[in-house]
Design an enzyme around this catalytic site. Structure first.
Site, PDB file in Angstrom:
ATOM      1  N   LYS A 160      14.933  51.150  51.447  1.00  0.00           N
ATOM      2  CA  LYS A 160      15.063  52.622  51.531  1.00  0.00           C
ATOM      3  C   LYS A 160      14.672  53.114  52.917  1.00  0.00           C
ATOM      4  O   LYS A 160      15.360  53.919  53.529  1.00  0.00           O
ATOM      5  CB  LYS A 160      14.151  53.298  50.513  1.00  0.00           C
ATOM      6  CG  LYS A 160      14.570  53.197  49.071  1.00  0.00           C
ATOM      7  CD  LYS A 160      13.602  53.960  48.192  1.00  0.00           C
ATOM      8  CE  LYS A 160      12.190  53.452  48.414  1.00  0.00           C
ATOM      9  NZ  LYS A 160      11.993  52.036  48.050  1.00  0.00           N
ATOM     10  N   THR A 182      14.502  51.394  55.683  1.00  0.00           N
ATOM     11  CA  THR A 182      15.466  50.827  56.635  1.00  0.00           C
ATOM     12  C   THR A 182      16.758  51.640  56.626  1.00  0.00           C
ATOM     13  O   THR A 182      17.281  52.030  57.676  1.00  0.00           O
ATOM     14  CB  THR A 182      15.756  49.358  56.271  1.00  0.00           C
ATOM     15  OG1 THR A 182      14.514  48.630  56.237  1.00  0.00           O
ATOM     16  CG2 THR A 182      16.711  48.703  57.247  1.00  0.00           C
ATOM     17  N   ARG A 221       7.139  58.575  55.130  1.00  0.00           N
ATOM     18  CA  ARG A 221       5.726  58.434  54.847  1.00  0.00           C
ATOM     19  C   ARG A 221       5.076  57.474  55.851  1.00  0.00           C
ATOM     20  O   ARG A 221       5.746  56.621  56.434  1.00  0.00           O
ATOM     21  CB  ARG A 221       5.527  57.871  53.427  1.00  0.00           C
ATOM     22  CG  ARG A 221       5.774  58.886  52.316  1.00  0.00           C
ATOM     23  CD  ARG A 221       5.838  58.197  50.988  1.00  0.00           C
ATOM     24  NE  ARG A 221       6.942  57.269  50.981  1.00  0.00           N
ATOM     25  CZ  ARG A 221       6.972  56.157  50.253  1.00  0.00           C
ATOM     26  NH1 ARG A 221       5.956  55.822  49.492  1.00  0.00           N
ATOM     27  NH2 ARG A 221       8.024  55.352  50.300  1.00  0.00           N
ATOM     28  N   LYS A 280       3.885  43.301  50.477  1.00  0.00           N
ATOM     29  CA  LYS A 280       5.139  43.915  50.892  1.00  0.00           C
ATOM     30  C   LYS A 280       5.312  44.017  52.402  1.00  0.00           C
ATOM     31  O   LYS A 280       6.427  44.098  52.905  1.00  0.00           O
ATOM     32  CB  LYS A 280       5.225  45.299  50.270  1.00  0.00           C
ATOM     33  CG  LYS A 280       6.593  45.848  50.386  1.00  0.00           C
ATOM     34  CD  LYS A 280       6.971  46.769  49.305  1.00  0.00           C
ATOM     35  CE  LYS A 280       8.284  47.280  49.690  1.00  0.00           C
ATOM     36  NZ  LYS A 280       8.148  48.252  50.798  1.00  0.00           N
ATOM     37  N   ALA A 313       4.634  55.518  45.267  1.00  0.00           N
ATOM     38  CA  ALA A 313       5.386  56.196  44.200  1.00  0.00           C
ATOM     39  C   ALA A 313       5.099  55.618  42.826  1.00  0.00           C
ATOM     40  O   ALA A 313       5.498  56.209  41.821  1.00  0.00           O
ATOM     41  CB  ALA A 313       6.875  56.108  44.493  1.00  0.00           C
ATOM     42  N   PHE A 359       9.706  53.374  46.042  1.00  0.00           N
ATOM     43  CA  PHE A 359      10.159  52.523  44.941  1.00  0.00           C
ATOM     44  C   PHE A 359      11.495  53.016  44.353  1.00  0.00           C
ATOM     45  O   PHE A 359      12.334  53.559  45.086  1.00  0.00           O
ATOM     46  CB  PHE A 359       9.060  52.393  43.878  1.00  0.00           C
ATOM     47  CG  PHE A 359       7.867  51.622  44.366  1.00  0.00           C
ATOM     48  CD1 PHE A 359       6.580  52.110  44.206  1.00  0.00           C
ATOM     49  CD2 PHE A 359       8.041  50.415  45.023  1.00  0.00           C
ATOM     50  CE1 PHE A 359       5.473  51.411  44.666  1.00  0.00           C
ATOM     51  CE2 PHE A 359       6.944  49.696  45.487  1.00  0.00           C
ATOM     52  CZ  PHE A 359       5.658  50.208  45.317  1.00  0.00           C
ATOM     53  N   PHE A 361      22.709  42.305  52.944  1.00  0.00           N
ATOM     54  CA  PHE A 361      21.848  41.187  53.377  1.00  0.00           C
ATOM     55  C   PHE A 361      22.733  40.035  53.801  1.00  0.00           C
ATOM     56  O   PHE A 361      23.843  39.872  53.282  1.00  0.00           O
ATOM     57  CB  PHE A 361      20.923  40.751  52.230  1.00  0.00           C
ATOM     58  CG  PHE A 361      19.670  41.582  52.103  1.00  0.00           C
ATOM     59  CD1 PHE A 361      19.759  42.906  51.712  1.00  0.00           C
ATOM     60  CD2 PHE A 361      18.424  41.051  52.383  1.00  0.00           C
ATOM     61  CE1 PHE A 361      18.615  43.699  51.589  1.00  0.00           C
ATOM     62  CE2 PHE A 361      17.273  41.829  52.255  1.00  0.00           C
ATOM     63  CZ  PHE A 361      17.365  43.149  51.860  1.00  0.00           C
ATOM     64  N   TRP A 382      20.461  47.197  58.960  1.00  0.00           N
ATOM     65  CA  TRP A 382      19.427  46.223  59.356  1.00  0.00           C
ATOM     66  C   TRP A 382      19.962  45.358  60.490  1.00  0.00           C
ATOM     67  O   TRP A 382      19.281  45.109  61.480  1.00  0.00           O
ATOM     68  CB  TRP A 382      19.057  45.366  58.143  1.00  0.00           C
ATOM     69  CG  TRP A 382      18.025  44.317  58.389  1.00  0.00           C
ATOM     70  CD1 TRP A 382      16.664  44.472  58.373  1.00  0.00           C
ATOM     71  CD2 TRP A 382      18.275  42.936  58.705  1.00  0.00           C
ATOM     72  NE1 TRP A 382      16.055  43.280  58.644  1.00  0.00           N
ATOM     73  CE2 TRP A 382      17.006  42.317  58.852  1.00  0.00           C
ATOM     74  CE3 TRP A 382      19.436  42.162  58.867  1.00  0.00           C
ATOM     75  CZ2 TRP A 382      16.883  40.961  59.157  1.00  0.00           C
ATOM     76  CZ3 TRP A 382      19.300  40.810  59.163  1.00  0.00           C
ATOM     77  CH2 TRP A 382      18.039  40.231  59.311  1.00  0.00           C
TER      78      TRP A 382
END
Ligand SMILES: Nc1ncnc2c1ncn2[C@@H]1O[C@H](COP(=O)(O)OP(=O)(O)O)[C@@H](O)[C@H]1O
Ligand SMILES: O=COP(=O)(O)O
Ligand SMILES: [Mg+2]
Length: 558
Positions: free
Chosen positions: A73, A75, A96, A107, A275, A303, A383, A411
């Site tokens: 999210k 990214t 945030r 993470k 979240a 999340f 990805f 990305w």
């Protein structure tokens, strides 16, 4: 030469002086308080001026239920913001601040990834401008004043068995979940059970994120309920005369920060509640300031959409009078396969069967966002392990659902990889009006609000309350807080409160085990399942791989 790590890409970046970045969107040098060359806070005077300006379009980025690594999210938010700027649209991103907990835990950081990152990422992921330290200090000052009041004679008749205020630390430290304080001699305090929450789950964090200015902050701080007295009446931070000192600690933290992406898009970063255990959104001040500056504001909530987006739509927008113009729902092949039952270690292998099984999770989130009347665009965060067949399957699924879709390659390519998504979002905003409305009304009872979120958003049949939770709800309504929104604390891995129920679980109830009111923040918190407000570290914490060399260069952050 392998794929560069996030920190290698970030450290190679040639950043502009933050005054140039700010100037590119009309924020002058006098509107800034500098923290070095690449970070600044916006002055209170500027924030006041911004309130009256025209507001641009608001885009929320959310996701399907994630794997432990996260689905991109932040990214995608960065890449989409860069792409909108590349297409000539004045855009600001509102995010945030990262917590040290995940940074040194599982993470990792929260500055985005690959060529869609916020820089300087080490600063952002570590101490940044000190906001979280200020929040931790204010939280623990209140705890110290509470225990000192008891030690000094307990004039407010605080019942030490009914203290709800917890100490805070911005770290994953399970050993602090349940502790005893005040041990030792008489002068060492009054022994009692106590607890720590991680700073991002502290009510002070929520208050900072929801306050409109210093006056509002102080009002909210005064309303914090820290305990109940022997008559069962609430005792507040105001009663403990803690407000002025806490506000003094938070004066600077209340001002949003401005940094930049790798492509120099301005990013306003402020607040950082998780979240799953908090409301998961950056501050109202940051979002409203971004809206006053830009034609498009891209923001995110933590999340999956069952957590961050639900709280953005039912808590933040309600309290702040915000109206989202579009929602970008991030999916990944790996998370869809994870939801289809594939173990984390196998997610890189093609598996159309699992994809077909897990895509029901995406389906449910699309339906959920549509319940709020906001147009949704699904984006597949690409990805390198994704295959063409898997990608096409997701694209065709969205087309069959008559849902907008765009591939995000941010990305790997930065803003250029987000242009397809940016065009899809702009066209959606220009052709589909947002008829945003929260999923429940203020005047519903607390149980009806919780029940609405559980059945409409999670897909549960209903809610089971422990006797303690039912008693707590009755007391909260008796104290006059029934009109407040609810903030659900729940696992991020499942739509349900059971992290092992993946995909689109049905035929279950969620269990609410504890309910308390964050009277300062202005919402009621419902703890479900086994959710913890102080996470623990994993067997191999990310901390093991982080270092700093003799030149001060940090390695291992991601
Ligand atoms: N397309 C991608 N390919 C590879 N890694 C990615 C991709 N998108 C995100 N990541 C990595 O995944 C992790 C989570 O990304 P992030 O944007 O923080 O997700 P979220 O905000 O949803 O938690 C980060 O380490 C990021 O670098
Ligand atoms: O609160 C969690 O935020 P992310 O999903 O961005 O990690
Ligand atoms: Mg994130």
């Amino acid at each position: 030469m392998g794929v560069k790590s996030d920190i290698e890409i970030a450290q190679e970046a040639k950043m502009l002086h933050i005054k140039e970045v700010a100037k590119s969107v009309g924020v002058e040098e006098d509107d800034l308080e500098f923290y070095g060359k690449y970070k600044a806070k916006l002055t209170e005077e500027y924030l006041k001026k911004a309130e009256s300006k025209k507001k641009g379009k608001l885009i929320l980025v959310t996701a399907i239920n994630p794997t432990p690594a996260g689905e991109g999210k932040t990214t995608v938010s960065v890449g989409l913001g860069d792409a909108l700027n590349r297409l000539g649209h004045k855009t600001v991103i509102a995010l945030r601040e990262p917590s040290l907990g995940p940074c040194f835990g599982i993470k990792g950081g929260a500055a985005g990834g690959g060529y869609a990152q916020v820089v300087p990422m080490e600063d952002l992921n570590l101490h940044f401008t000190g906001d979280f330290h200020a929040i931790t200090s204010a939280n623990n000052l209140l705890a110290a004043l509470l225990d000192n009041h008891i030690q000094q004679g307990n004039e407010l008749m605080i019942d030490t068995r009914q203290i709800i205020w917890k100490r805070a630390e911005d770290m994953n430290d399970r050993a602090l979940r349940n502790i005893v304080v005040g041990l030792g001699a008489k002068a060492d305090g009054v022994p009692r059970e106590d607890h720590f929450v991680i700073t991002v789950a502290s009510e002070i964090m929520a208050i900072l994120c929801l306050s409109s200015d210093l006056e509002d902050l102080k009002k909210r701080l005064a309303n914090i309920i820290v305990a109940y007295n022997f008559k069962g009446e609430p005792v507040t931070a105001g009663d403990l005369q803690a407000v002025g000192a806490m506000a003094a600690l938070l004066k600077d933290a209340l001002k949003p920060n401005i940094v930049q992406t790798l492509e120099h898009t301005p990013v306003i970063v402020h607040g950082g509640p998780f979240a799953n255990i908090a409301h998961g959104c950056n501050s109202v001040r940051a979002t409203k300031t971004a809206l006053s500056i830009a034609d498009y504001t891209v923001t995110e909530a933590g999340f999956g959409a069952d957590l961050g987006a639900e709280k953005f739509l039912d808590i933040k927008c309600r309290i702040a009078g915000l109206k989202p113009d579009a929602v970008v729902l991030v999916a990944t092949i790996k998370a869809l396969k994870y939801n289809g039952g594939v173990p984390k270690t196998e997610l890189g292998k093609e598996n159309l069967e699992a994809l077909k099984k897990g895509i029901v999770n995406l389906e449910k989130h699309i339906e959920n966002i549509q319940k709020y009347g906001v147009p949704v665009v699904v984006t597949l965060n690409s990805f390198i392990t994704d295959t063409e067949e898997e990608t096409n399957f997701v694209k065709e699924f969205c087309e069959k659902k008559d849902c907008r879709f765009a591939l995000a390659e941010v990305w790997a390519k930065g803003g250029e990889g987000g242009e397809a998504l940016a065009k899809e979002v702009i066209d959606t905003i220009n052709t589909k009006p947002s008829n945003y409305a929260p999923i429940y009304s203020d005047d519903m009872s607390i149980k009806d609000k919780i029940g609405t979120v559980a059945t409409e958003i999670y897909g549960a049949d209903g809610v089971t309350y422990t006797p303690a939770a039912s008693r707590q709800i009755a007391k909260i309504e008796e104290m006059g807080f029934s009109k407040l929104p609810v903030c659900m604390a729940k696992t991020q891995y499942s739509l349900s409160d059971d992290p092992t129920l993946l995909g689109r679980p049905t035929g279950y109830n969620i269990t609410v085990r504890e309910v308390y009111v964050s009277a300062g923040a202005g919402f009621v918190v419902a703890l479900t399942g086994a959710i913890m407000t102080m996470p623990g570290l994993p067997k191999h914490p990310a901390a093991y791989d982080i270092d700093v060399d003799e030149n001060g260069k940090i390695t291992g952050l991601f």
